[in-house]
Structures are given as C-alpha cells and as structure tokens.
Design a protein around this motif. Structure first.
Motif, PDB file in Angstrom:
ATOM      1  N   ARG A 261      -3.861  13.522   2.087  1.00 36.98           N
ATOM      2  CA  ARG A 261      -5.097  14.313   2.102  1.00 36.98           C
ATOM      3  C   ARG A 261      -5.294  15.085   0.795  1.00 36.98           C
ATOM      4  O   ARG A 261      -6.383  15.157   0.252  1.00 36.98           O
ATOM      5  CB  ARG A 261      -5.037  15.262   3.302  1.00 36.98           C
ATOM      6  CG  ARG A 261      -6.241  16.139   3.464  1.00 36.98           C
ATOM      7  CD  ARG A 261      -6.243  16.718   4.838  1.00 36.98           C
ATOM      8  NE  ARG A 261      -6.661  15.699   5.803  1.00 36.98           N
ATOM      9  CZ  ARG A 261      -7.934  15.478   6.110  1.00 36.98           C
ATOM     10  NH1 ARG A 261      -8.881  16.175   5.561  1.00 36.98           N
ATOM     11  NH2 ARG A 261      -8.262  14.551   6.978  1.00 36.98           N
ATOM     12  N   GLY A 262      -4.180  15.678   0.263  1.00 31.98           N
ATOM     13  CA  GLY A 262      -4.251  16.444  -0.977  1.00 31.98           C
ATOM     14  C   GLY A 262      -4.809  15.605  -2.118  1.00 31.98           C
ATOM     15  O   GLY A 262      -5.648  16.072  -2.898  1.00 31.98           O
ATOM     16  N   GLU A 263      -4.327  14.365  -2.199  1.00 34.59           N
ATOM     17  CA  GLU A 263      -4.794  13.445  -3.249  1.00 34.59           C
ATOM     18  C   GLU A 263      -6.300  13.224  -3.140  1.00 34.59           C
ATOM     19  O   GLU A 263      -7.034  13.248  -4.122  1.00 34.59           O
ATOM     20  CB  GLU A 263      -4.110  12.079  -3.083  1.00 34.59           C
ATOM     21  CG  GLU A 263      -2.774  11.951  -3.777  1.00 34.59           C
ATOM     22  CD  GLU A 263      -2.924  12.051  -5.289  1.00 34.59           C
ATOM     23  OE1 GLU A 263      -3.673  11.246  -5.855  1.00 34.59           O
ATOM     24  OE2 GLU A 263      -2.322  12.977  -5.876  1.00 34.59           O
TER      25      GLU A 263
ATOM     26  N   MET B 232      -8.493  15.168  -1.715  1.00 33.90           N
ATOM     27  CA  MET B 232      -9.230  16.397  -2.056  1.00 33.90           C
ATOM     28  C   MET B 232      -9.354  16.525  -3.580  1.00 33.90           C
ATOM     29  O   MET B 232     -10.399  16.887  -4.109  1.00 33.90           O
ATOM     30  CB  MET B 232      -8.510  17.633  -1.493  1.00 33.90           C
ATOM     31  CG  MET B 232      -8.580  17.733   0.004  1.00 33.90           C
ATOM     32  SD  MET B 232     -10.299  17.698   0.537  1.00 33.90           S
ATOM     33  CE  MET B 232     -10.160  17.022   2.153  1.00 33.90           C
ATOM     34  N   LYS B 233      -8.256  16.205  -4.251  1.00 27.13           N
ATOM     35  CA  LYS B 233      -8.272  16.281  -5.718  1.00 27.13           C
ATOM     36  C   LYS B 233      -9.332  15.325  -6.273  1.00 27.13           C
ATOM     37  O   LYS B 233     -10.130  15.682  -7.128  1.00 27.13           O
ATOM     38  CB  LYS B 233      -6.882  15.897  -6.245  1.00 27.13           C
ATOM     39  CG  LYS B 233      -6.434  16.777  -7.404  1.00 27.13           C
ATOM     40  CD  LYS B 233      -4.940  16.764  -7.615  1.00 27.13           C
ATOM     41  CE  LYS B 233      -4.482  15.455  -8.258  1.00 27.13           C
ATOM     42  NZ  LYS B 233      -3.037  15.325  -8.287  1.00 27.13           N
TER      43      LYS B 233
END
Ligand SMILES: Nc1ncnc2c1ncn2[C@@H]1O[C@H](COP(=O)(O)OP(=O)(O)OP(=O)(O)O)[C@@H](O)[C@H]1O
Length: 332
Positions: free
Chosen positions: A3-5, A7-8
């Motif tokens: 998910r972090g990827e 969002m980035k």
C-alpha cells in the motif's frame, strides 16, 4: 504492491492524468483482489466522476473518450461476471494468476528492464469462454473493457480504416484498458485471400504492425475459433497464447453442480456426463438455464431429471438441425 508504494506513486503522479489514473486503477485492483468489492466499486465511481461539474483543473481526466470514428466497432462493456462463474482449466487458472501477478508488479519488472505479458491470444471453439474470460480478467484488474469487432473495423471503413486503427491503438496506449479483438481469424483470412492485393492487405498489415509495436497500458487480447488459420507472423506478435477447450467430464460435472447450486434438485450430474460430452460451456449454460426455467414454470418444484432431460432433448434437436444446415456442432 504494498500500500505504501501505491501511495507514493499516487502522490508522485500529481498533475499527470494518465499516470494518476493508472495508479488509482491499481489501487482498485488491489481492493478487488482482497475481496473488498464495495470499496473498489465506490473508488471506481469516484474515479469516473472526477472532474464532473468542477471548474477546477482536475489532475485526472475521466475515462478517455475513444475516437468518434471508432464507435461503430468498439463498444465499452461493463464486466458483470465474476471469477467464480468462469470455469477454467487448472492450467489456465495458473496462467492467468501469473499474468495478473506480473501486471500488478509491473514496476518491479520494469526496473529490471523486463516487460509484462500484455498481448494475449485466446484460441478455442465457440462458447468456451474466450470473451467471458477477457471480461472477467478486466473486472479483476479494475480495467475498463472494450470489445472491438474486427470484421467491422477491417471491412467497413476501407479508405479510413488505417486512420481508425491508428486512433484505436493510440487510445489503448494512453488509456489502461483491456482491448478485446473478437474473430481475429477474420484478419488472417483477409491476409491469405489470393485475390486481395490492394488496400485490404495493407490495412491488415498495418494492424499487425500496430500490434507488434504497441506497449498497452493494460492488455490487448485477440480471440479466434480458427487458430489453424493464423500464420507464424501473427502468432509471434503475442506474448502469450491461451487455449480454451470444450469441458471434459470433470468440468461438465463441476459446471452442472455450480449451475444448480441455488436451486432445489435431486439430479445426480454424473449420470449426464456422457450425453453432455462435446457440448461447449455456452450449450451447458443454455441447457441448465432451460431446465431451471421449466422447474419454475411447473410451480417451483425444484429441478428434476425430467426438466433436465427435456432441456437436453431440445439442445440435441437444435444441434442436429444446425449440423444438417452446415453450422459447427458447438456453435449452435
Ligand atoms: N468457461 C466458461 N465458464 C462459464 N461459462 C461459460 C464459459 N464459457 C462460456 N460460458 C457461457 O457461454 C457464454 C458464451 O461464452 P463466450 O462468448 O465467452 O464464448 P467464446 O469462446 O467467446 O465464443 P465465440 O468464439 O463464439 O465468441 C458465456 O456468456 C457464458 O454464459
């Protein structure tokens, strides 16, 4: 993708419409894969509505309109079917899982200079699920599905066809989608036609060249019932070939159990396998739906052997007459 990827990527795509849309499509795909269909549906609606009624310069455009000239041969279809409804061989399930995995981790592959398999050729008899599979595939990935009627594209616009083809491919390059070319053998036939030396041949060759060169944002899928009519030059343009077969005994039994899962029935599917061997899934669908209809008309009695036998007789009658008339047994 983590998910972090995502969002980035979402943040870095600010102001870049195509990129932003692709990332949101990936997020939607992730949610669908996790089974969060309601959230995925609502994200899709928000994405589709972006920019509507707004006077601000929205960072994302709505779904790109496909070229006006293409409307006669491209149709957007909203995928309705789910993977649970699609009966696939074990081999094809594994194949699709692999392709989906590549698509979802495309960035990772690109970083190593590798491409995802995005040009697929579906081969198999009529009614074995080539179209349905392409639709389900698009739905699973959260990509819009566009159905291209190749015969119309190739034959009805001679003179303008080359431009229309270019626009169609330009669209597929910019808009992440599943672009589905039905009856791909029509193309091969035009190529082989000995009397055809002029424009049609040039059009077909330019279509093949576009297929070779395009790196679609999503997938290009071509389907044919007549794989034997495709020459090597066509085969080699696809990253993957997927074969769809008529259901075998195990698949017929599984299909019947699935078709009757929501109705009361005392039927033992195993005893119908011999009679149903050689049927396509489309025929199995028609027979089982007819049996269910008969049971409803009889006052919701539940599906009995009598209902199924009656539906089977009707299908056999139809098939026999169609064969006399020259239609392929599985295309009726
Ligand atoms: N593998 C399958 N699993 C479940 N249902 C199927 C399958 N294949 C076909 N069907 C049923 O038959 C219908 C027609 O199938 P579909 O149009 O996908 O076949 P096709 O292989 O694309 O045929 P054609 O070559 O004639 O275009 C589907 O809408 C579905 O109801």
């Amino acid at each position: 993708m983590a998910r972090g990827e995502l969002m980035k990527k979402l943040i870095t795509s600010y102001g870049r419409d195509d990129k932003f849309r692709t990332v949101v499509e990936q997020i939607i795909g992730e949610e669908e894969r996790k089974g969060n269909r309601v959230l995925a549906g609502s994200l899709r609606k928000s994405l589709d509505r972006l920019g509507e009624g707004s006077t601000q310069t929205a960072p994302a455009s709505k779904l790109l309109p496909f070229p006006d000239e293409a409307r006669d041969f491209i149709q957007r279809v909203e995928p309705q079917r789910t993977p649970a409804e699609l009966h696939l061989s074990h081999e094809n399930k594994e194949l699709f899982a692999g392709i989906i995995r590549e698509f979802r981790q495309a960035d990772r592959l690109h970083r190593h200079g590798l491409e995802v398999r995005s040009k697929l050729l579906f081969c198999g008899p009529p009614g074995t699920g080539k179209t349905m599979c392409a639709e389900v595939f698009a739905g699973e990935l959260g990509l819009p599905f566009f159905h291209v009627r190749l015969d119309s594209l190739v034959s009805s616009y001679l003179g303008e066809t080359a431009t229309n083809i270019r626009k169609t491919f330009e669209f597929a390059r910019r808009q992440p989608c599943v672009l589905f070319f039905d009856e791909f053998d029509a193309l091969a036939r035009s190529r082989e036609e000995p009397t055809e030396t002029g424009e049609l041949r040039r059009v077909v060759n330019s279509l093949l060249m576009f297929i070779e060169q395009i790196e679609p944002g999503g997938f290009l899928i071509a389907a044919t019932n007549l794989a034997g009519q495709l020459d090597q030059a066509i085969w080699r343009r696809f990253d993957e070939v997927v074969w769809f077969d008529l259901p075998n005994a195990r698949m017929i039994e599984a299909y019947l159990r699935h078709a009757f899962r929501n109705v009361a029935t005392s039927i033992d599917p195993a005893i119908y396998i011999d009679r149903l061997t050689g049927c396509s899934y489309a025929e199995l669908a028609r027979i089982t739906q007819q049996a269910i209809k008969l049971s409803i008309l009889d006052g919701n009695t539940g599906v009995t052997d009598g209902h199924l036998r009656s539906a089977l007789r009707n299908s056999e009658r139809r098939r026999a007459r169609a064969c006399e008339g020259g239609a392929g047994a599985t295309s009726v």
